[in-house]
Motif scaffolding. Structure first.
Motif, PDB file in Angstrom:
ATOM      1  N   TRP A  99       0.854  -1.188   0.000  1.00  0.00           N
ATOM      2  CA  TRP A  99       0.000   0.000   0.000  1.00  0.00           C
ATOM      3  C   TRP A  99       0.887   1.235   0.000  1.00  0.00           C
ATOM      4  O   TRP A  99       1.603   1.475   0.974  1.00  0.00           O
ATOM      5  CB  TRP A  99      -0.891   0.033   1.238  1.00  0.00           C
ATOM      6  CG  TRP A  99      -1.753  -1.194   1.434  1.00  0.00           C
ATOM      7  CD1 TRP A  99      -1.566  -2.171   2.348  1.00  0.00           C
ATOM      8  CD2 TRP A  99      -2.935  -1.538   0.722  1.00  0.00           C
ATOM      9  NE1 TRP A  99      -2.551  -3.124   2.257  1.00  0.00           N
ATOM     10  CE2 TRP A  99      -3.416  -2.758   1.260  1.00  0.00           C
ATOM     11  CE3 TRP A  99      -3.654  -0.939  -0.341  1.00  0.00           C
ATOM     12  CZ2 TRP A  99      -4.571  -3.392   0.793  1.00  0.00           C
ATOM     13  CZ3 TRP A  99      -4.800  -1.586  -0.793  1.00  0.00           C
ATOM     14  CH2 TRP A  99      -5.243  -2.781  -0.242  1.00  0.00           C
ATOM     15  N   ILE A 147      -6.509  -1.572  10.243  1.00  0.00           N
ATOM     16  CA  ILE A 147      -7.047  -1.285   8.908  1.00  0.00           C
ATOM     17  C   ILE A 147      -6.902  -2.512   8.009  1.00  0.00           C
ATOM     18  O   ILE A 147      -7.859  -2.945   7.352  1.00  0.00           O
ATOM     19  CB  ILE A 147      -6.342  -0.068   8.265  1.00  0.00           C
ATOM     20  CG1 ILE A 147      -6.575   1.190   9.111  1.00  0.00           C
ATOM     21  CG2 ILE A 147      -6.815   0.133   6.831  1.00  0.00           C
ATOM     22  CD1 ILE A 147      -5.826   2.420   8.625  1.00  0.00           C
ATOM     23  N   SER A 148      -5.721  -3.106   8.005  1.00  0.00           N
ATOM     24  CA  SER A 148      -5.480  -4.274   7.153  1.00  0.00           C
ATOM     25  C   SER A 148      -6.408  -5.424   7.503  1.00  0.00           C
ATOM     26  O   SER A 148      -6.825  -6.186   6.638  1.00  0.00           O
ATOM     27  CB  SER A 148      -4.032  -4.748   7.295  1.00  0.00           C
ATOM     28  OG  SER A 148      -3.182  -3.948   6.521  1.00  0.00           O
ATOM     29  N   LYS A 162      -9.351  -5.109   8.765  1.00  0.00           N
ATOM     30  CA  LYS A 162     -10.728  -4.614   8.728  1.00  0.00           C
ATOM     31  C   LYS A 162     -11.345  -4.593  10.129  1.00  0.00           C
ATOM     32  O   LYS A 162     -12.475  -5.030  10.343  1.00  0.00           O
ATOM     33  CB  LYS A 162     -11.578  -5.462   7.774  1.00  0.00           C
ATOM     34  CG  LYS A 162     -10.936  -5.622   6.399  1.00  0.00           C
ATOM     35  CD  LYS A 162     -11.954  -5.512   5.299  1.00  0.00           C
ATOM     36  CE  LYS A 162     -11.388  -5.225   3.927  1.00  0.00           C
ATOM     37  NZ  LYS A 162     -10.111  -5.767   3.539  1.00  0.00           N
ATOM     38  N   ASP A 213     -11.778  -2.359  13.982  1.00  0.00           N
ATOM     39  CA  ASP A 213     -11.942  -1.020  14.513  1.00  0.00           C
ATOM     40  C   ASP A 213     -10.568  -0.419  14.839  1.00  0.00           C
ATOM     41  O   ASP A 213      -9.771  -1.045  15.533  1.00  0.00           O
ATOM     42  CB  ASP A 213     -12.801  -1.141  15.786  1.00  0.00           C
ATOM     43  CG  ASP A 213     -13.069   0.210  16.404  1.00  0.00           C
ATOM     44  OD1 ASP A 213     -12.778   1.222  15.731  1.00  0.00           O
ATOM     45  OD2 ASP A 213     -13.563   0.240  17.549  1.00  0.00           O
ATOM     46  N   THR A 232      -8.628   7.732   7.810  1.00  0.00           N
ATOM     47  CA  THR A 232      -9.794   7.510   6.947  1.00  0.00           C
ATOM     48  C   THR A 232      -9.360   7.324   5.500  1.00  0.00           C
ATOM     49  O   THR A 232      -9.903   6.480   4.778  1.00  0.00           O
ATOM     50  CB  THR A 232     -10.763   8.714   7.017  1.00  0.00           C
ATOM     51  OG1 THR A 232     -10.303   9.607   8.015  1.00  0.00           O
ATOM     52  CG2 THR A 232     -12.158   8.262   7.293  1.00  0.00           C
ATOM     53  N   GLN A 254      -7.982   3.893   5.175  1.00  0.00           N
ATOM     54  CA  GLN A 254      -9.084   2.934   5.296  1.00  0.00           C
ATOM     55  C   GLN A 254      -9.834   2.795   3.982  1.00  0.00           C
ATOM     56  O   GLN A 254     -10.178   1.694   3.558  1.00  0.00           O
ATOM     57  CB  GLN A 254     -10.057   3.395   6.379  1.00  0.00           C
ATOM     58  CG  GLN A 254      -9.827   2.716   7.696  1.00  0.00           C
ATOM     59  CD  GLN A 254     -10.687   3.288   8.804  1.00  0.00           C
ATOM     60  OE1 GLN A 254     -10.989   4.488   8.807  1.00  0.00           O
ATOM     61  NE2 GLN A 254     -11.061   2.446   9.735  1.00  0.00           N
ATOM     62  N   GLU A 255     -10.104   3.939   3.338  1.00  0.00           N
ATOM     63  CA  GLU A 255     -10.840   3.891   2.070  1.00  0.00           C
ATOM     64  C   GLU A 255     -10.041   3.159   1.009  1.00  0.00           C
ATOM     65  O   GLU A 255     -10.569   2.349   0.246  1.00  0.00           O
ATOM     66  CB  GLU A 255     -11.178   5.310   1.606  1.00  0.00           C
ATOM     67  CG  GLU A 255     -12.560   5.700   2.072  1.00  0.00           C
ATOM     68  CD  GLU A 255     -12.770   7.201   2.088  1.00  0.00           C
ATOM     69  OE1 GLU A 255     -12.204   7.889   1.211  1.00  0.00           O
ATOM     70  OE2 GLU A 255     -13.484   7.672   2.995  1.00  0.00           O
ATOM     71  N   VAL A 283      -7.780   0.832   1.425  1.00  0.00           N
ATOM     72  CA  VAL A 283      -7.704  -0.609   1.681  1.00  0.00           C
ATOM     73  C   VAL A 283      -9.058  -1.281   1.445  1.00  0.00           C
ATOM     74  O   VAL A 283      -9.134  -2.398   0.936  1.00  0.00           O
ATOM     75  CB  VAL A 283      -7.176  -0.877   3.110  1.00  0.00           C
ATOM     76  CG1 VAL A 283      -7.243  -2.353   3.468  1.00  0.00           C
ATOM     77  CG2 VAL A 283      -5.744  -0.370   3.238  1.00  0.00           C
ATOM     78  N   ARG A 284     -10.136  -0.568   1.779  1.00  0.00           N
ATOM     79  CA  ARG A 284     -11.474  -1.117   1.596  1.00  0.00           C
ATOM     80  C   ARG A 284     -11.754  -1.351   0.118  1.00  0.00           C
ATOM     81  O   ARG A 284     -12.377  -2.320  -0.270  1.00  0.00           O
ATOM     82  CB  ARG A 284     -12.515  -0.189   2.223  1.00  0.00           C
ATOM     83  CG  ARG A 284     -13.817  -0.905   2.527  1.00  0.00           C
ATOM     84  CD  ARG A 284     -14.805   0.006   3.241  1.00  0.00           C
ATOM     85  NE  ARG A 284     -14.317   0.499   4.519  1.00  0.00           N
ATOM     86  CZ  ARG A 284     -14.410   1.775   4.910  1.00  0.00           C
ATOM     87  NH1 ARG A 284     -14.926   2.701   4.112  1.00  0.00           N
ATOM     88  NH2 ARG A 284     -13.983   2.135   6.094  1.00  0.00           N
ATOM     89  N   ASN A 285     -11.266  -0.453  -0.738  1.00  0.00           N
ATOM     90  CA  ASN A 285     -11.527  -0.613  -2.170  1.00  0.00           C
ATOM     91  C   ASN A 285     -10.486  -1.514  -2.824  1.00  0.00           C
ATOM     92  O   ASN A 285     -10.064  -1.345  -3.892  1.00  0.00           O
ATOM     93  CB  ASN A 285     -11.579   0.752  -2.841  1.00  0.00           C
ATOM     94  CG  ASN A 285     -12.608   1.626  -2.163  1.00  0.00           C
ATOM     95  OD1 ASN A 285     -13.638   1.131  -1.720  1.00  0.00           O
ATOM     96  ND2 ASN A 285     -12.323   2.911  -2.027  1.00  0.00           N
TER      97      ASN A 285
END
Ligand code: WT7
Length: 677
Positions: A629, A650-651, A653, A655, A669, A672-673, A675-677
């Motif tokens: 990343w 974050i990795s 997923k 809290d 944030t 987080q976005e 990694v989420r995508n």
């Protein structure tokens, strides 16, 4: 349940938290044939009977001179076992079996390609090959007792032959896992000051013949740059007499073993009678700093410990066919493919390739062909076989009486599949917890005595007395199921003697933390810090939660996060690197890598790929990050420390908790976005 607050750990936080499972009992048939059925063994090895209880282990070996002092604590915490004793490890693993068992198979070799035939090396043949190669090492390579030699070999019989030839001369071998890169091999050559490298031209992995010789060239170049010149490279050929690697031999430096060996045909070498406390080998392992630690294992203590645990925990009998699917390049292979089983005169299997080649039925086919009845592997392999070929074991006729799991915590679900499907509901399982440093098992059930409990390693072995401390050094109440740092109260013969060339680091890393008096010569004052977090259930069974330091366990093997970060930082564009552990379905844990770039550079897929490749070149594929990343900034404390805990959350997923005190909370944030995508 484990209480996360007690220890702040990276892995324990993401460790699976499961309920205590019900006991599973061994069958009467198993108990009837087991070596160890005497429940009083735990009393015989109680702390009151320590250290004299370990005479039982020493007496499994043949000694040239019997020892006079069982444990010398004068140089605490560098313990000396069986002082005054003299012996030879190769004699104990080979010569002593010849009178009764020279025709017995010592090593069954299974090549990866289907079309290649199995090899069955008898004890007599092993004797001949080890002697001839020992003569070559002595007379051609000029090696003598106490010298170190680096091995970078794949899973072929020539590897145990090389190790035993070294042991015959008292030469200290340092085998580097074949999958490690030339650069990683170079570091170990330099640290051990090896003048000789022993390697192989090629080997099979997942269906391709890999050019392994090229790693030797990289290793030598790097070693020399760092001050260690290697005089000779001894190259075994995967197919003697045939070129299997495109990499050229360097004249006057590189020699094909099979060509030189012709001069040593028929030679015999008297096993050198070595002091019990002389080193047998070095095994490098990851620590919290970049530099791997050369764990130094002794001849007498180590060999007695692995022989005894192979006998009482692995329950290996003369007619058993024993297969440990680990790689000899790790401690598991040293202790439980080579030294333990051969010292017992057993038949041990060496398999060259990957368990899922050409399909997930391969291990069970091998088990059927060789009539393997004792099987030993790691959760990562069990998960892969379960995922890819859940119905494969049923297609083959084999009968395991005993199975081992080792290397990382095993999820009860996976344990149950192993038991029911692989073990066909008959095999007993031992979940063995130990480390490169400890030489052999620390916690496990005794197969015929203590019942199994899925997900729990079990109690300390006889003679191993664990204790859990909290951060302040107070003992966590026994059987309270509260997490803490698991230590061992007493020394044991299999424990490593020191870190090669760095006694201070040895003391600091493993003994300083809970030492009661640094000037003490009493073993009681020096608990051994394993670096794992664990809980002890009311029944005295230990459940291991994972590492407490900056070390992650990928596929059952330790990788230093700092090592991976340092490798990433060798890429010019990289400014900062942070590795965090991510839960992975098969590997257990996988490294995720966060990178920030120096000013003037832009993120791109190519750059991410380059960073990933660099890590594979520097360390090996085992360290390959899940994802690289590239972030615009790392989440940092106000004092500038990278918050790995936040990145880890974050990795995985999870809290991220309260991040308002960070210097740059907004970056969280943003990452987080991404990694989420
Ligand atoms: C670390 C040691 C043991 C030889 C192979 C790995 C973890 C090991 C277990 C187990 C839970 C385990 C620990 C330990 N570990 N066995 N049965 N249950 N965790 O040797 O590379 O030195 O790694 O592996 O965290 O400290 P290693």
């Amino acid at each position: 349940m484990a209480e996360k607050e007690v220890v702040e750990t990276s892995e324990a936080e993401i460790a699976v938290h499961w309920q205590e499972e019900d006991y599973v009992y061994p069958s009467p048939e198993f108990i009837a044939q087991a070596w160890m059925t005497d429940k009083s063994i735990y009393d015989q090895f109680s702390l009151e009977n320590f250290p004299n209880c370990y005479k039982k282990y020493a007496d499994l070996l043949d000694w040239d001179e019997y020892w006079h002092t069982i444990l010398d604590t004068g140089d605490a915490p560098c313990w000396k076992w069986f002082v005054g004793g003299k012996l030879n490890a190769s004699y104990n693993c080979i010569d002593r079996h010849l009178a009764k068992n020279k025709n017995k198979t010592a090593i069954h070799f299974v090549p990866e390609p289907f079309e290649d035939k199995y090899e069955h090396i008898t004890y007599q043949e092993l004797y001949v090959r080890v002697n001839e190669f020992a003569a070559l090492l002595r007379d051609f390579a000029g090696l003598k007792a106490g010298d170190r030699v680096t091995l970078h070999m794949p899973m072929v019989p020539e590897l145990p032959i090389t190790m035993l030839a070294c042991a015959r001369l008292g030469v200290i071998h340092s085998q580097v896992f074949g999958g490690f890169s030339g650069t990683a091999c170079a570091d170990r050559i330099v640290d051990s000051q090896s003048r000789i490298l022993i390697t192989m031209d090629s080997y099979y992995r997942s269906g391709s013949l890999l050019d392994h010789k090229q790693n030797a060239d990289v290793a030598l170049k790097n070693a020399e740059k760092n001050g260690q010149k290697v005089d000779k490279v001894l190259v075994w050929q995967r197919y003697p007499g045939k070129a299997s690697s495109p990499t050229e031999m360097v004249s006057g430096r590189d020699y094909f073993v099979n060509e030189v060996l012709k001069d040593y045909y028929g030679k015999r070498v008297d096993p050198v009678s070595m002091p019990a406390e002389a080193p047998l080998f070095l095994m490098y392992t990851s620590g919290t700093t970049g530099k791997p630690k050369g764990c130094q294992h002794s001849i007498g203590g180590y060999l007695s410990y692995v022989t005894a645990t192979s006998k009482y925990v692995q329950d290996i009998h003369p007619e058993d066919v024993y297969w440990c699917m680990a790689d000899i390049g790790w401690i598991t292979g040293h202790s439980y493919i080579v030294y333990g089983p051969l010292s017992l005169g057993a038949s041990t299997v060496v398999y060259e390739g990957v368990p899922t080649f050409p399909d997930a039925g391969r291990p069970w086919k091998i088990a059927q062909d060789l009539d393997v009845n004792i099987f030993h592997t790691a959760p990562t392999a069990i998960r892969a076989l379960r995922k890819i070929g859940p119905d494969e074991p049923a297609k083959y006729t084999y009968n395991f009486k005993h199975m081992t799991t080792v290397g990382e915590p095993i999820e009860p679900e996976v344990w149950k599949w192993y038991h029911k499907v692989v073990g066909k509901g008959q095999a007993i399982i031992v979940d063995t917890w130990w480390q490169t440093e400890t030489g052999g098992f620390l916690c496990s059930t005794l197969p015929a005595i203590t019942p199994m409990k899925p997900g729990s390693a079990g109690p300390g072995l006889p003679g191993i007395h664990p204790i859990i401390y909290d951060e302040e050094g107070k003992e966590v109440k026994k059987g309270s199921s509260k997490a803490g740092n698991i230590c061992i109260q007493n020394p044991w013969p299999g424990a490593f003697q020191t870190i090669w060339g760095d006694r201070q680091r040895f003391v600091d890393t493993y003994y300083a933390r809970y030492c009661k008096d640094p000037n003490s010569k009493r073993w009681q004052d020096w608990p051994y810090l394993t670096g794992d977090a664990a809980v002890e259930a009311p029944d005295g069974y230990y459940r291991i939660l994972g590492r407490i330091d900056d070390v992650i366990n990928v596929s059952g093997h330790r990788l230093g996060t700092k090592e991976i970060e340092s490798a990433a930082l060798t890429v010019n564009e990289v400014a900062e690197a942070a590795v965090v552990p991510v839960a992975h379905e098969i590997k257990g844990i996988e490294p995720d890598l966060y990178i920030s770039l120096k000013p003037g550079f832009d993120a791109s897929a190519e750059l991410a790929q380059k960073i990933s490749n660099t890590i594979c070149d520097e360390i090996g594929k085992i360290a390959k990050p899940r994802t690289v990343w590239i972030v615009t900034d790392m989440p940092k404390t106000r004092s500038g420390k990278i918050m790995r805990r936040v990145l880890g959350a974050i990795s995985n997923k999870k809290d991220v908790g309260d991040v308002t005190t960070l210097a740059n909370p907004e970056i969280v944030t943003q990452i987080q976005e991404m990694v989420r995508n």
